[in-house]
Scaffold this motif. Structure first.
Motif, mmCIF file in Angstrom:
data_model
loop_
_atom_site.group_PDB
_atom_site.id
_atom_site.type_symbol
_atom_site.label_atom_id
_atom_site.label_comp_id
_atom_site.label_asym_id
_atom_site.label_seq_id
_atom_site.Cartn_x
_atom_site.Cartn_y
_atom_site.Cartn_z
ATOM 1 N N UNK A 191 1.449 22.024 -5.242
ATOM 2 C CA UNK A 191 0.486 22.638 -4.327
ATOM 3 C C UNK A 191 0.644 22.188 -2.878
ATOM 4 N N UNK A 192 1.060 20.928 -2.663
ATOM 5 C CA UNK A 192 1.101 20.433 -1.287
ATOM 6 C C UNK A 192 2.395 19.767 -0.886
ATOM 7 N N UNK A 193 3.378 19.757 -1.763
ATOM 8 C CA UNK A 193 4.633 19.078 -1.459
ATOM 9 C C UNK A 193 4.498 17.574 -1.674
ATOM 10 N N UNK A 194 5.600 16.891 -1.539
ATOM 11 C CA UNK A 194 5.614 15.435 -1.747
ATOM 12 C C UNK A 194 4.670 14.746 -0.769
ATOM 13 N N UNK A 195 4.550 15.291 0.429
ATOM 14 C CA UNK A 195 3.673 14.660 1.426
ATOM 15 C C UNK A 195 2.217 14.622 0.975
ATOM 16 N N UNK A 196 1.830 15.509 0.058
ATOM 17 C CA UNK A 196 0.455 15.501 -0.454
ATOM 18 C C UNK A 196 0.158 14.219 -1.225
ATOM 19 N N UNK A 197 1.193 13.575 -1.763
ATOM 20 C CA UNK A 197 1.000 12.311 -2.467
ATOM 21 C C UNK A 197 0.665 11.171 -1.498
ATOM 22 N N UNK A 198 0.872 11.416 -0.208
ATOM 23 C CA UNK A 198 0.591 10.400 0.801
ATOM 24 C C UNK A 198 -0.554 10.798 1.732
ATOM 25 N N UNK A 199 -1.286 11.840 1.356
ATOM 26 C CA UNK A 199 -2.417 12.276 2.178
ATOM 27 C C UNK A 199 -3.458 11.163 2.240
ATOM 28 N N UNK A 200 -3.815 10.744 3.427
ATOM 29 C CA UNK A 200 -4.810 9.692 3.612
ATOM 30 C C UNK A 200 -4.231 8.289 3.686
ATOM 31 N N UNK A 221 0.834 -1.206 0.000
ATOM 32 C CA UNK A 221 0.000 0.000 0.000
ATOM 33 C C UNK A 221 0.866 1.252 0.000
ATOM 34 N N UNK A 222 1.885 1.281 0.826
ATOM 35 C CA UNK A 222 2.772 2.451 0.894
ATOM 36 C C UNK A 222 3.520 2.656 -0.417
ATOM 37 N N UNK A 223 3.917 1.554 -1.058
ATOM 38 C CA UNK A 223 4.688 1.650 -2.304
ATOM 39 C C UNK A 223 3.858 2.166 -3.478
ATOM 40 N N UNK A 240 -2.663 6.752 6.177
ATOM 41 C CA UNK A 240 -2.935 6.060 7.451
ATOM 42 C C UNK A 240 -4.322 5.413 7.447
ATOM 43 N N UNK A 241 -5.399 6.139 7.098
ATOM 44 C CA UNK A 241 -6.702 5.469 7.048
ATOM 45 C C UNK A 241 -6.730 4.318 6.031
ATOM 46 N N UNK A 242 -6.011 4.487 4.937
ATOM 47 C CA UNK A 242 -5.949 3.426 3.939
ATOM 48 C C UNK A 242 -5.255 2.192 4.504
ATOM 49 N N UNK A 243 -4.184 2.405 5.254
ATOM 50 C CA UNK A 243 -3.481 1.285 5.882
ATOM 51 C C UNK A 243 -4.372 0.563 6.888
ATOM 52 N N UNK A 244 -5.189 1.313 7.606
ATOM 53 C CA UNK A 244 -6.084 0.700 8.585
ATOM 54 C C UNK A 244 -7.097 -0.221 7.915
ATOM 55 N N UNK A 245 -7.386 0.046 6.666
ATOM 56 C CA UNK A 245 -8.281 -0.822 5.904
ATOM 57 C C UNK A 245 -7.513 -2.010 5.316
ATOM 58 N N UNK A 246 -6.320 -1.767 4.824
ATOM 59 C CA UNK A 246 -5.534 -2.789 4.137
ATOM 60 C C UNK A 246 -4.967 -3.837 5.092
#
Length: 176
Positions: free
Chosen positions: A136-145, A102-104, A147-153
């Motif tokens: 608009x949001x920096x590299x971290x914007x590509x990872x927004x959300x 998921x992170x990759x 944590x909730x996705x990991x909680x599902x996966x």
């Protein structure tokens, strides 16, 4: 269903009709390219990480002892007791593999969602959308959300591997 302009669309069929009329038939496939591109690395990471963890454990002294105990127990052991990694380790390794996968590939999902939200007048390519997100949001914007996705996966991946390994035993399927 309500369209962005506030008009009622009349359910799923109405939403499809609205999209085709306002943005064309191919609007139904917005975000398809990033989804397809993420499929191969997602599977590779998911199965690769699990296999690395599993084979590493099975080569360890504890893993070798577990395999020896399973062979000695034979038919007297139930399917859960015959799991090479044991149920807890199988769940844990499955969850780790799912989290890594998921992170990759999560950035592809972010780009896909942004593509799906675009309207025809301001439509950008997948690459241009990715660049815009970072601007608009920096590299971290590509990872927004993420944590909730990991909680599902995590539970899904863990249970998938437990069921997979369990069914190999129940159906007496030997690895190739």
């Amino acid at each position: 269903m309500i369209a962005p302009g506030g008009e009622a669309l009349g359910g799923l069929i109405g939403a499809f009709r609205h999209m085709i009329q306002t943005e064309g038939f191919f609007s139904l496939y917005k975000g398809l390219v990033p989804s397809i591109i993420s499929m191969a690395p997602s599977g590779a990471v998911f199965y690769g990480i699990y296999d690395i963890l599993k084979s590493g454990y099975l080569r360890s002294p504890e893993g070798r002892k577990r395999i020896q105990d399973i062979k000695q127990g034979g038919q007297e052991l139930n399917a859960f007791e015959q799991l090479e990694l044991g149920p807890v380790r199988t769940l844990l390794y499955g969850a780790i593999a799912g989290a890594c996968s998921e992170a990759a590939t999560y950035t592809f999902e972010v780009v896909r969602r942004h593509l799906q939200m675009q309207v025809r007048a301001t439509k950008l390519s997948a690459l241009a959308t990715c660049v815009k997100i970072v601007q608009e949001g920096g590299v971290s914007a590509l990872y927004a959300g993420l944590i909730p996705s990991l909680l599902q996966v995590l539970p899904s991946a863990a249970i998938s591997y437990l069921v997979y390994e369990f069914m190999k035993i129940v159906l007496k399927v030997e690895p190739a």
